[in-house]
Motif scaffolding. Structure first.
Motif, PDB file in Angstrom:
ATOM      1  N   VAL A   1       0.819  -0.955  -0.197  1.00 23.80           N
ATOM      2  CA  VAL A   1       0.418  -0.346  -0.427  1.00 23.80           C
ATOM      3  C   VAL A   1       0.781   1.408   0.001  1.00 23.80           C
ATOM      4  N   SER A   2       1.520   1.248   1.122  1.00 25.38           N
ATOM      5  CA  SER A   2       2.622   2.623   0.982  1.00 25.38           C
ATOM      6  C   SER A   2       3.723   2.571  -0.004  1.00 25.38           C
ATOM      7  N   VAL A   3       3.835   2.034  -1.312  1.00 20.67           N
ATOM      8  CA  VAL A   3       4.953   1.616  -1.776  1.00 20.67           C
ATOM      9  C   VAL A   3       3.777   2.091  -3.334  1.00 20.67           C
ATOM     10  N   VAL A   4       2.736   1.569  -3.488  1.00 21.92           N
ATOM     11  CA  VAL A   4       1.428   1.913  -4.357  1.00 21.92           C
ATOM     12  C   VAL A   4       1.589   3.656  -4.160  1.00 21.92           C
ATOM     13  N   ILE A   5       0.910   4.189  -3.022  1.00 23.81           N
ATOM     14  CA  ILE A   5       0.700   5.163  -2.899  1.00 23.81           C
ATOM     15  C   ILE A   5       2.151   6.500  -3.144  1.00 23.81           C
ATOM     16  N   ASP A   6       3.581   6.128  -2.862  1.00 23.44           N
ATOM     17  CA  ASP A   6       4.653   6.685  -2.756  1.00 23.44           C
ATOM     18  C   ASP A   6       4.678   6.916  -4.179  1.00 23.44           C
ATOM     19  N   ARG A   7       5.045   5.497  -5.366  1.00 21.28           N
ATOM     20  CA  ARG A   7       4.854   6.139  -6.629  1.00 21.28           C
ATOM     21  C   ARG A   7       3.800   5.897  -7.255  1.00 21.28           C
ATOM     22  N   LEU A   8       2.112   5.794  -6.659  1.00 25.28           N
ATOM     23  CA  LEU A   8       1.251   6.994  -8.069  1.00 25.28           C
ATOM     24  C   LEU A   8       0.793   8.750  -6.986  1.00 25.28           C
ATOM     25  N   GLY A   9       1.670   8.747  -6.752  1.00 26.96           N
ATOM     26  CA  GLY A   9       0.675   9.597  -4.956  1.00 26.96           C
ATOM     27  C   GLY A   9      -0.648   9.373  -4.493  1.00 26.96           C
ATOM     28  N   VAL A  10      -1.118  10.240  -3.558  1.00 26.55           N
ATOM     29  CA  VAL A  10      -1.650   9.640  -3.045  1.00 26.55           C
ATOM     30  C   VAL A  10      -3.828  10.275  -3.949  1.00 26.55           C
ATOM     31  N   LEU A  11      -3.856  10.984  -3.723  1.00 28.12           N
ATOM     32  CA  LEU A  11      -5.012  11.368  -5.070  1.00 28.12           C
ATOM     33  C   LEU A  11      -4.774  10.608  -6.687  1.00 28.12           C
TER      34      LEU A  11
ATOM     35  N   GLN B   1      -8.050   7.600  -7.199  1.00 23.79           N
ATOM     36  CA  GLN B   1      -8.393   7.713  -8.252  1.00 23.79           C
ATOM     37  C   GLN B   1      -8.393   6.392  -9.262  1.00 23.79           C
ATOM     38  N   TRP B   2      -7.816   5.901  -9.442  1.00 22.50           N
ATOM     39  CA  TRP B   2      -7.704   3.770  -9.779  1.00 22.50           C
ATOM     40  C   TRP B   2      -8.337   3.193  -9.217  1.00 22.50           C
ATOM     41  N   VAL B   3      -8.476   3.212  -8.206  1.00 23.19           N
ATOM     42  CA  VAL B   3      -9.194   2.432  -7.260  1.00 23.19           C
ATOM     43  C   VAL B   3     -10.534   3.052  -7.110  1.00 23.19           C
ATOM     44  N   LEU B   4     -10.809   4.062  -7.630  1.00 27.55           N
ATOM     45  CA  LEU B   4     -12.105   4.339  -8.292  1.00 27.55           C
ATOM     46  C   LEU B   4     -12.949   4.260  -9.501  1.00 27.55           C
TER      47      LEU B   4
ATOM     48  N   LEU C   1      -8.105  -3.551  -3.867  1.00 25.36           N
ATOM     49  CA  LEU C   1      -8.455  -1.600  -4.115  1.00 25.36           C
ATOM     50  C   LEU C   1      -8.914  -1.070  -2.533  1.00 25.36           C
ATOM     51  N   SER C   2      -9.641  -1.444  -1.742  1.00 23.05           N
ATOM     52  CA  SER C   2      -9.998  -1.748  -0.615  1.00 23.05           C
ATOM     53  C   SER C   2      -8.709  -0.770   0.728  1.00 23.05           C
ATOM     54  N   SER C   3      -8.079  -2.074   0.333  1.00 22.59           N
ATOM     55  CA  SER C   3      -6.413  -1.122   1.259  1.00 22.59           C
ATOM     56  C   SER C   3      -6.133  -0.041   0.953  1.00 22.59           C
ATOM     57  N   VAL C   4      -6.013   0.008  -0.519  1.00 22.96           N
ATOM     58  CA  VAL C   4      -5.364   1.181  -0.747  1.00 22.96           C
ATOM     59  C   VAL C   4      -6.542   2.477  -0.706  1.00 22.96           C
ATOM     60  N   GLY C   5      -7.463   2.233  -0.817  1.00 20.23           N
ATOM     61  CA  GLY C   5      -8.507   3.350  -1.342  1.00 20.23           C
ATOM     62  C   GLY C   5      -8.943   3.979   0.511  1.00 20.23           C
ATOM     63  N   TYR C   6      -9.110   3.588   1.833  1.00 21.02           N
ATOM     64  CA  TYR C   6      -8.913   3.776   2.629  1.00 21.02           C
ATOM     65  C   TYR C   6      -7.697   4.401   3.098  1.00 21.02           C
ATOM     66  N   VAL C   7      -6.487   3.817   2.843  1.00 18.80           N
ATOM     67  CA  VAL C   7      -5.041   4.830   3.479  1.00 18.80           C
ATOM     68  C   VAL C   7      -5.109   5.748   2.718  1.00 18.80           C
ATOM     69  N   CYS C   8      -5.601   6.244   1.360  1.00 21.16           N
ATOM     70  CA  CYS C   8      -5.866   7.282   0.413  1.00 21.16           C
ATOM     71  C   CYS C   8      -6.677   8.086   1.197  1.00 21.16           C
ATOM     72  N   SER C   9      -7.400   7.760   1.488  1.00 26.09           N
ATOM     73  CA  SER C   9      -8.623   8.681   1.956  1.00 26.09           C
ATOM     74  C   SER C   9      -8.843   9.091   3.332  1.00 26.09           C
ATOM     75  N   ALA C  10      -8.356   8.670   3.777  1.00 25.05           N
ATOM     76  CA  ALA C  10      -7.713   8.803   5.150  1.00 25.05           C
ATOM     77  C   ALA C  10      -6.721   9.862   5.198  1.00 25.05           C
ATOM     78  N   ILE C  11      -5.894  10.254   4.064  1.00 23.99           N
ATOM     79  CA  ILE C  11      -4.743  10.484   4.085  1.00 23.99           C
ATOM     80  C   ILE C  11      -5.374  12.478   3.140  1.00 23.99           C
ATOM     81  N   LEU C  12      -5.702  12.210   2.599  1.00 23.55           N
ATOM     82  CA  LEU C  12      -6.939  13.210   1.257  1.00 23.55           C
ATOM     83  C   LEU C  12      -7.315  13.762   3.095  1.00 23.55           C
ATOM     84  N   ILE C  13      -7.973  13.635   3.495  1.00 27.31           N
ATOM     85  CA  ILE C  13      -9.362  14.369   5.191  1.00 27.31           C
ATOM     86  C   ILE C  13      -8.432  15.373   5.204  1.00 27.31           C
ATOM     87  N   THR C  14      -7.018  14.694   5.685  1.00 25.10           N
ATOM     88  CA  THR C  14      -6.115  15.493   6.838  1.00 25.10           C
ATOM     89  C   THR C  14      -5.570  16.066   5.630  1.00 25.10           C
TER      90      THR C  14
END
Length: 441
Positions: free
Chosen positions: A295-305, A309-312, A349-362
């Motif tokens: 999860v953190s590798v995917v987010i670091d590579r693609l960026g949070v947003l 958006q890929w998850v969605l 999908l949900s694993s990446v999605g929930y972490v990204c959402s938490a960061i985006l809300i913050t």
């Protein structure tokens, strides 16, 4: 000031432990929910799918009612004592569920659990308050990883109780025991994260503060009142709607799967309770592995947003094949493998999605002092979505079983996921106006 992820590791793992025990209580019922409802003589057989969804949904319905209240309590007395109160109530309500011998008692115990243990939003707030922007992917994914371990333990817990009169007591005794353990660890280790409250009721390293801390608390209180009207903006609202849609179809799917696997062949897989437990075990084990390694590798590579958006974009496709898996003309082991791959793809999908959402809300909350309010509202609306998801999906599955079109329930979830995709282009990853992390004080 915390300059590296190692400086906040003990706090992150303690917060993760609190979320893990909550996840343990939530997921331990999944493998035996169908058989538990079936054991209550007052429930007709054709209503079991609906009541199974109800038993799952009332927890999040209770959290919907109470999340904003608990967020306000945490603003008043601090994050740490609020989390400790919720954990203590969690242990008590788990035991109530174990002693339940009717559908009313079971539903009541689960509802109380949701009302009294709304820790999710507060844990998110604590993580956002201590993690700098460059630490967010690892911090939020670490908390979610530990929560996934709680889910893994939950589905691994068997229901074969030594007490014949209370066949579902044993797993709930284990749930209560882990929450008591988490209470002790949090009491000893967890530090207060709310600005102006730090140093009060903290674990190791949290001493000091004195009169200066009281002054900071007064200043902080004034800031909260002054900036209250600046907490909400369009991006915060969009983020809350987005994660709520994700929560609706993700939890709705989770609630469907147990019953879907138990249904007779042709409409389902005809699995026993033990086989269903193994499927959930594999699913949660995969979640732990993905959360830890990917999860953190995917987010670091693609960026949070972009990752979010890929998850969605992929989620609307994820539910289309599932209802047709029982009818695949494949050898049994191959068909089961296809089932597992289908379930695991949703887990990723949900694993990446929930972490990204938490960061985006913050990151999109305009004021750090309003983070608890925003997370409380996000948890509340998300919990309503997680309540409606199982209830509506369970009802649609019951209709599908009667009409021999079980795909109705799954395609409805796909439609909800499509709404999330429509919203995706409007989401942003904006840094809060006052900066992020604990170093901004």
């Amino acid at each position: 000031m915390m300059s590296s992820i190692s400086d906040i590791r003990a706090q992150i793992w303690t917060l993760g432990l609190l979320r893990a025990t909550e996840a343990f209580a939530w997921s331990s019922i999944f493998p035996y929910a169908y058989s538990m409802i079936h054991s209550f003589d007052q429930v007709p057989s054709d209503s079991i799918p609906f009541y199974t969804g109800l038993l799952i949904a009332v927890v999040t319905l209770g959290e919907f009612v109470s999340s904003i209240f608990w967020a306000r309590i945490s603003d008043s007395i601090g994050r740490k004592p609020t989390l400790l109160i919720g954990t203590a109530f969690g242990a008590a309500t788990a035991l109530l569920l174990g002693f339940s011998r009717s559908i009313g008692a079971a539903v009541g115990a689960r509802a109380l659990g949701g009302l009294l243990t709304a820790n999710a939003g507060i844990v998110q707030t604590c993580t956002g308050e201590i993690a700098r922007r460059e630490q967010q992917a690892r911090a939020f994914s670490s908390v979610t990883f530990i929560r996934a371990v709680g889910n893994l333990i939950g589905v691994f817990t068997r229901r074969d109780s030594i007490w014949g009169v209370y066949p579902y007591l044993l797993p709930n005794v284990v749930v209560a025991g882990t929450q008591i353990l988490a209470f002790g660890v949090a009491m000893a280790v967890l530090e207060e994260t709310k600005p102006g409250f730090r140093g009060r009721l903290s674990g190791s390293g949290g001493g000091g503060g004195g009169g200066g801390d009281e002054t900071a608390a007064l200043v902080d209180g004034a800031a909260v009142k002054q900036q209250k009207r600046h907490v909400w903006d369009a991006q915060v609202t969009l983020q809350i709607v987005s994660i709520s849609l994700l929560a609706y179809h993700k939890v709705g799917s989770d609630a469907l799967i147990g019953t879907f696997l138990a249904l007779p062949t042709a409409q389902g897989f005809g699995f026993s309770t033990q086989q269903i437990g193994l499927v959930f075990l594999s699913e949660t084990a995969f979640r732990v592995a993905v959360q830890f390694a990917t999860v953190s590798v995917v987010i670091d590579r693609l960026g949070v947003l972009r990752a979010y958006q890929w998850v969605l974009a992929l989620y609307p496709l994820a539910y289309l094949l599932t209802p047709f898996l029982p009818n695949l003309r494949l050898p049994g082991p191959v068909r089961t493998t296809v089932l597992l791959v289908d379930l695991w793809s949703k887990v990723a999908l949900s694993s990446v999605g929930y972490v990204c959402s938490a960061i985006l809300i913050t990151n999109t909350t305009p004021s750090r002092e309003g983070l608890a309010q925003v997370n409380g509202a996000a948890a509340s609306v998300g919990c309503l979505a997680r309540s409606l998801g199982p209830l509506i999906s369970g009802k649609l599955l019951a209709i599908g079983v009667t009409t021999r079109h079980v795909e109705i329930a799954f395609w409805a979830l796909s439609g909800v996921a499509l709404l999330g995709l429509v919203e995706a282009p409007f989401l942003r990853d904006d840094v809060r106006s006052e900066g992020g992390g604990s170093g901004d004080e």
